[in-house]
Write an enzyme that holds these catalytic residues in place. Structure first.
Site, PDB file in Angstrom:
ATOM      1  N   GLN A  15       2.212  34.891   5.861  1.00  0.00           N
ATOM      2  CA  GLN A  15       2.801  36.065   5.198  1.00  0.00           C
ATOM      3  C   GLN A  15       2.136  37.376   5.612  1.00  0.00           C
ATOM      4  OE1 GLN A  15       2.647  33.906   1.155  1.00  0.00           O
ATOM      5  NE2 GLN A  15       4.377  35.282   0.935  1.00  0.00           N
ATOM      6  N   CYS A  72       8.970  35.285  -4.186  1.00  0.00           N
ATOM      7  CA  CYS A  72       8.090  35.229  -3.011  1.00  0.00           C
ATOM      8  C   CYS A  72       7.732  36.656  -2.609  1.00  0.00           C
ATOM      9  CB  CYS A  72       8.809  34.538  -1.856  1.00  0.00           C
ATOM     10  SG  CYS A  72       7.806  34.373  -0.366  1.00  0.00           S
ATOM     11  N   LEU A  73       6.457  36.858  -2.290  1.00  0.00           N
ATOM     12  CA  LEU A  73       6.022  38.209  -1.913  1.00  0.00           C
ATOM     13  C   LEU A  73       6.653  38.649  -0.593  1.00  0.00           C
ATOM     14  CD1 LEU A  73       2.265  37.948  -2.924  1.00  0.00           C
ATOM     15  CD2 LEU A  73       4.128  39.043  -4.196  1.00  0.00           C
ATOM     16  N   HIS A 108       4.440  25.752  -2.948  1.00  0.00           N
ATOM     17  CA  HIS A 108       5.082  26.956  -2.408  1.00  0.00           C
ATOM     18  C   HIS A 108       4.278  27.489  -1.216  1.00  0.00           C
ATOM     19  CE1 HIS A 108       7.323  30.920  -2.961  1.00  0.00           C
ATOM     20  NE2 HIS A 108       6.338  31.250  -2.161  1.00  0.00           N
ATOM     21  N   GLU A 109       2.948  27.517  -1.360  1.00  0.00           N
ATOM     22  CA  GLU A 109       2.107  28.066  -0.273  1.00  0.00           C
ATOM     23  C   GLU A 109       2.069  27.142   0.937  1.00  0.00           C
ATOM     24  OE1 GLU A 109       1.868  31.116  -2.774  1.00  0.00           O
ATOM     25  OE2 GLU A 109       1.611  31.005  -0.612  1.00  0.00           O
ATOM     26  N   HIS A 147       4.957  27.535   3.136  1.00  0.00           N
ATOM     27  CA  HIS A 147       4.862  28.685   4.055  1.00  0.00           C
ATOM     28  C   HIS A 147       4.212  28.276   5.373  1.00  0.00           C
ATOM     29  CE1 HIS A 147       6.498  32.094   1.971  1.00  0.00           C
ATOM     30  NE2 HIS A 147       5.702  31.981   0.927  1.00  0.00           N
TER      31      HIS A 147
HETATM   32  O1  K2U Z   1       3.727  32.885  -1.615  1.00  0.00           O
HETATM   33  C1  K2U Z   1       4.078  33.852  -2.274  1.00  0.00           C
HETATM   34  O2  K2U Z   1       5.005  34.581  -1.925  1.00  0.00           O
HETATM   35  C2  K2U Z   1       3.445  34.115  -3.603  1.00  0.00           C
HETATM   36  C3  K2U Z   1       4.329  33.680  -4.714  1.00  0.00           C
HETATM   37  C4  K2U Z   1       3.910  32.274  -5.032  1.00  0.00           C
HETATM   38  C5  K2U Z   1       4.717  31.505  -6.020  1.00  0.00           C
HETATM   39  C6  K2U Z   1       6.047  31.796  -6.277  1.00  0.00           C
HETATM   40  C7  K2U Z   1       6.748  31.031  -7.213  1.00  0.00           C
HETATM   41  C8  K2U Z   1       6.137  29.965  -7.862  1.00  0.00           C
HETATM   42  C9  K2U Z   1       4.825  29.692  -7.602  1.00  0.00           C
HETATM   43  C10 K2U Z   1       4.127  30.455  -6.689  1.00  0.00           C
HETATM   44  C11 K2U Z   1       4.147  34.776  -5.771  1.00  0.00           C
HETATM   45  O3  K2U Z   1       3.095  34.468  -6.569  1.00  0.00           O
HETATM   46  S1  K2U Z   1       5.589  35.195  -6.605  1.00  0.00           S
HETATM   47  C12 K2U Z   1       5.111  35.925  -8.049  1.00  0.00           C
HETATM   48  C13 K2U Z   1       4.824  34.958  -9.167  1.00  0.00           C
HETATM   49  C14 K2U Z   1       3.905  35.303 -10.118  1.00  0.00           C
HETATM   50  C15 K2U Z   1       3.638  34.433 -11.168  1.00  0.00           C
HETATM   51  C16 K2U Z   1       4.303  33.218 -11.292  1.00  0.00           C
HETATM   52  C17 K2U Z   1       5.223  32.870 -10.329  1.00  0.00           C
HETATM   53  C18 K2U Z   1       5.497  33.751  -9.267  1.00  0.00           C
HETATM   54 NI    NI Z   2       6.099  32.895  -0.907  1.00  0.00          NI
END
Ligand code: K2U
Ligand code: NI
Length: 184
Positions: A65, A110-111, A153-154, A157
């Protein structure tokens, strides 16, 4: 420190690549990248820092990312018993998982994806993850609930998979059979 400007967005080819294993023991450069991922996630959860630098709150971040196609992730998330899971890992791998599934009732974000993509994302309810910490030592973690979802999720990626790839296109909110619904 990393900011949102360092985070690449959906459509960037790096997000669809399979990231390379990190050679261990890690180089100083790889150690710095790994710690910067965890620093970003922790900063993003500090309302003052997040506001000052315009950080979107997150609970995890993967090296692809920030356009680094290497197998590194950072997670900083609290489980449902209030236990903190704060990890920065090289070469994380799911070494076992439950048959049972779970999903976030609110769906996932997702960020690297600016718009909301609604729908249930089926995940394993419980996973055991093996990886290596910043000093190259092996770490094994058993996870359930939101921490388990975050690690999946990570790790997705690192394999070029985005959360919305798992959403049923015809019926995004189709009930996921026998799955645990997680609200957090
Ligand atoms: O990988 C990323 O883009 C970070 C995501 C990770 C994530 C998304 C959904 C579910 C679990 C992990 C970001 O944290 S999205 C923002 C977020 C914040 C709190 C809870 C869920 C998602
Ligand atoms: Ni993500």
């Amino acid at each position: 420190m990393l900011t949102m400007e360092d985070i690449i967005r959906d459509g960037h080819p790096t997000l669809r690549k399979t990231a390379e294993e990190v050679l261990l023991p890690p180089s100083e450069e790889d150690k710095q990248i790994l710690t910067s991922l965890l620093e970003f996630v922790i900063n993003s959860q500090d309302s003052e820092i997040a506001k000052k630098y315009g950080l979107r709150p997150g609970i995890g971040l993967a090296a692809p990312q920030i356009n680094v196609s290497k197998r590194m992730i950072a997670v900083h998330v609290t489980g449902d018993k209030g236990e903190l899971y704060s990890y920065a890992l090289f070469n994380p791998k799911i070494i076992s998982h439950s048959v049972e599934k779970s999903y976030l009732k609110s769906g996932e974000g997702c960020l690297s994806v600016d718009e909301a993509i609604p729908g249930y994302v089926p995940r394993y309810a419980r996973v055991t993850v093996k990886g290596f910490n910043v000093d190259g030592e092996e770490v094994k973690i058993r996870l359930r609930g939101l921490p388990a979802i975050c690690f999946q999720h990570e790790i997705d990626h690192l394999n070029g998979i985005m959360f919305y790839d798992h959403i049923d296109k015809k019926n995004p909110f189709k009930p996921i059979e026998d799955a645990i619904e997680i609200t957090s």
